[in-house]
Design a protein around this motif. Structure first.
Motif, mmCIF file in Angstrom:
data_model
loop_
_atom_site.group_PDB
_atom_site.id
_atom_site.type_symbol
_atom_site.label_atom_id
_atom_site.label_comp_id
_atom_site.label_asym_id
_atom_site.label_seq_id
_atom_site.Cartn_x
_atom_site.Cartn_y
_atom_site.Cartn_z
ATOM 1 N N TRP A 49 0.448 -1.686 -0.216
ATOM 2 C CA TRP A 49 -0.098 -0.005 -0.129
ATOM 3 C C TRP A 49 0.838 0.801 0.267
ATOM 4 O O TRP A 49 2.094 1.420 0.294
ATOM 5 N N GLN A 50 0.529 1.978 -0.991
ATOM 6 C CA GLN A 50 1.873 3.721 -0.202
ATOM 7 C C GLN A 50 0.162 4.512 -0.105
ATOM 8 O O GLN A 50 -0.782 4.776 -0.524
ATOM 9 N N ALA A 51 1.232 5.140 1.311
ATOM 10 C CA ALA A 51 0.253 5.889 1.846
ATOM 11 C C ALA A 51 1.203 7.606 2.556
ATOM 12 O O ALA A 51 2.272 6.771 2.298
ATOM 13 N N ALA A 52 0.257 8.485 2.419
ATOM 14 C CA ALA A 52 1.236 9.686 2.328
ATOM 15 C C ALA A 52 1.714 9.707 4.073
ATOM 16 O O ALA A 52 0.984 8.559 4.982
ATOM 17 N N ALA A 53 3.156 10.256 4.591
ATOM 18 C CA ALA A 53 3.226 10.172 5.552
ATOM 19 C C ALA A 53 3.127 10.914 6.949
ATOM 20 O O ALA A 53 1.725 11.599 6.024
ATOM 21 N N GLN A 54 2.616 10.202 8.191
ATOM 22 C CA GLN A 54 1.998 10.729 9.277
ATOM 23 C C GLN A 54 2.272 10.892 10.368
ATOM 24 O O GLN A 54 3.615 9.699 10.701
ATOM 25 N N PRO A 55 2.654 11.676 10.735
ATOM 26 C CA PRO A 55 1.437 13.361 10.066
ATOM 27 C C PRO A 55 1.883 13.844 9.294
ATOM 28 O O PRO A 55 3.415 13.144 8.562
ATOM 29 N N VAL A 56 1.039 14.152 8.483
ATOM 30 C CA VAL A 56 1.320 14.915 7.132
ATOM 31 C C VAL A 56 2.836 16.226 6.868
ATOM 32 O O VAL A 56 2.953 16.320 8.062
ATOM 33 N N SER A 57 3.364 15.953 6.082
ATOM 34 C CA SER A 57 5.026 16.458 6.144
ATOM 35 C C SER A 57 5.340 16.485 4.774
ATOM 36 O O SER A 57 4.780 15.993 3.890
ATOM 37 N N ASP A 58 6.811 16.860 4.390
ATOM 38 C CA ASP A 58 7.255 16.930 2.803
ATOM 39 C C ASP A 58 7.479 15.530 2.894
ATOM 40 O O ASP A 58 8.574 15.506 1.594
ATOM 41 N N GLN A 59 7.870 14.427 3.235
ATOM 42 C CA GLN A 59 8.242 13.063 3.242
ATOM 43 C C GLN A 59 8.020 12.525 2.456
ATOM 44 O O GLN A 59 7.402 13.199 1.433
ATOM 45 N N PRO A 60 8.644 12.226 1.215
ATOM 46 C CA PRO A 60 7.946 10.973 0.653
ATOM 47 C C PRO A 60 6.886 10.078 0.905
ATOM 48 O O PRO A 60 7.042 9.585 2.367
ATOM 49 N N ASP A 61 5.424 9.687 0.467
ATOM 50 C CA ASP A 61 4.913 8.560 0.598
ATOM 51 C C ASP A 61 5.787 7.394 1.419
ATOM 52 O O ASP A 61 6.564 6.984 0.028
ATOM 53 N N PHE A 62 4.997 6.186 2.062
ATOM 54 C CA PHE A 62 4.942 5.668 2.721
ATOM 55 C C PHE A 62 4.956 4.477 1.770
ATOM 56 O O PHE A 62 3.612 4.411 0.857
ATOM 57 N N ILE A 63 5.356 2.967 1.713
ATOM 58 C CA ILE A 63 5.010 1.812 1.314
ATOM 59 C C ILE A 63 4.752 0.694 2.481
ATOM 60 O O ILE A 63 5.678 1.363 2.965
ATOM 61 N N ASN A 64 3.855 0.545 2.605
ATOM 62 C CA ASN A 64 3.992 -0.506 3.710
ATOM 63 C C ASN A 64 2.668 -1.656 3.595
ATOM 64 O O ASN A 64 2.164 -1.898 2.386
ATOM 65 N N GLY A 65 2.927 -2.898 4.167
ATOM 66 C CA GLY A 65 2.552 -4.547 3.943
ATOM 67 C C GLY A 65 2.428 -4.703 5.162
ATOM 68 O O GLY A 65 2.730 -3.890 6.767
ATOM 69 N N VAL A 66 1.726 -5.545 5.963
ATOM 70 C CA VAL A 66 1.009 -6.182 6.694
ATOM 71 C C VAL A 66 1.753 -7.566 6.854
ATOM 72 O O VAL A 66 1.561 -8.423 5.424
ATOM 73 N N VAL A 67 1.846 -8.458 7.375
ATOM 74 C CA VAL A 67 2.583 -9.648 7.295
ATOM 75 C C VAL A 67 1.861 -10.627 8.507
ATOM 76 O O VAL A 67 2.172 -10.069 10.160
ATOM 77 N N GLU A 68 1.584 -12.029 8.309
ATOM 78 C CA GLU A 68 1.378 -12.710 9.592
ATOM 79 C C GLU A 68 2.503 -13.728 9.475
ATOM 80 O O GLU A 68 2.358 -15.107 8.602
ATOM 81 N N LEU A 69 2.745 -14.338 11.029
ATOM 82 C CA LEU A 69 3.852 -14.812 10.682
ATOM 83 C C LEU A 69 3.440 -16.259 11.884
ATOM 84 O O LEU A 69 3.073 -15.814 12.702
ATOM 85 N N ASP A 70 5.236 -17.293 11.604
ATOM 86 C CA ASP A 70 4.831 -18.400 12.319
ATOM 87 C C ASP A 70 5.731 -18.326 12.903
ATOM 88 O O ASP A 70 6.842 -17.906 12.160
ATOM 89 N N THR A 71 6.025 -18.549 14.464
ATOM 90 C CA THR A 71 7.732 -18.320 15.009
ATOM 91 C C THR A 71 7.842 -19.338 15.967
ATOM 92 O O THR A 71 6.926 -18.668 16.760
ATOM 93 N N ALA A 72 8.744 -19.648 15.936
ATOM 94 C CA ALA A 72 8.793 -19.992 17.744
ATOM 95 C C ALA A 72 9.295 -19.009 18.909
ATOM 96 O O ALA A 72 9.614 -19.564 19.482
ATOM 97 N N LEU A 73 9.559 -18.240 18.463
ATOM 98 C CA LEU A 73 9.787 -17.062 18.784
ATOM 99 C C LEU A 73 9.424 -16.014 19.873
ATOM 100 O O LEU A 73 8.259 -16.039 19.139
ATOM 101 N N GLY A 74 9.856 -15.841 21.114
ATOM 102 C CA GLY A 74 8.570 -15.664 22.046
ATOM 103 C C GLY A 74 8.533 -13.765 21.429
ATOM 104 O O GLY A 74 9.085 -13.509 20.543
ATOM 105 N N ALA A 75 7.731 -12.494 21.732
ATOM 106 C CA ALA A 75 7.487 -12.110 21.371
ATOM 107 C C ALA A 75 8.676 -10.670 21.810
ATOM 108 O O ALA A 75 9.238 -9.834 21.084
#
Length: 169
Positions: A49-75
């Motif tokens: 997903w392409q999103a404007a920087a938050q809070p609004v600024s003159d930064q370039p847009d962000f590229i964002n995503g979410v993953v679901e993971l499987d791991t034996a690692l603790g938080a």
């Protein structure tokens, strides 16, 4: 299909190129490869997903995503790994809301509630419910997800989140 180790969600974002990987999207893909090399399995991944920087600024847009993971690692171990991955591509934490080559946030770890004692993670992520750049990709891969503390469903959280410019790529 859920496993005993599913229900772990990480949000990814970048809006600056990295020296080694180039454009933000390539850096995000490299971060996913780093996770798998460390034995973390990616169960599901959202679109980018392409999103404007938050809070609004003159930064370039962000590229964002979410993953679901499987791991034996603790938080805490997973958070430490996420920070190592960020550092490996040149992330230096200097100021809040700054432009960055990579941002990896532990959003939810199997519904666990933690307060960050001893430098550990704060879970669920304390500002996730405000961020469409987290909620929309999360909805894509986990449409029935509910906030571990409030119990609010993802659609209700999206309706209440801060409005922003965001597009699925």
């Amino acid at each position: 299909m859920a496993t005993e180790r599913s229900g772990i969600f990480v949000a990814l974002g970048a809006n600056l190129p990295s020296v080694e990987h180039g454009a933000p999207r390539a850096t995000l893909e490299a971060a996913l490869q780093f996770l798998t090399r460390e034995g973390v399995r990616i169960l599901k991944r959202s679109s980018w997903w392409q999103a404007a920087a938050q809070p609004v600024s003159d930064q370039p847009d962000f590229i964002n995503g979410v993953v679901e993971l499987d791991t034996a690692l603790g938080a805490d171990q997973l958070l430490a790994l996420l920070h190592r991955i960020e550092a490996s591509v040149g992330r230096v934490r200097q100021a809040r809301w700054e432009a960055r080559v990579l941002d990896l946030d532990l959003i939810d770890y199997r519904g666990l509630e933690l307060r960050g004692e001893g430098g550990g993670p704060i879970l669920p992520h304390p500002r996730m419910q405000e961020r469409l750049f987290v909620l929309l990709p999360l909805q894509e891969i986990a449409p029935d997800w509910r906030h571990p503390v409030s119990g609010a469903g993802i659609e209700a959280l999206i309706a209440q989140a801060n409005h922003m410019k965001i597009n699925r790529l």
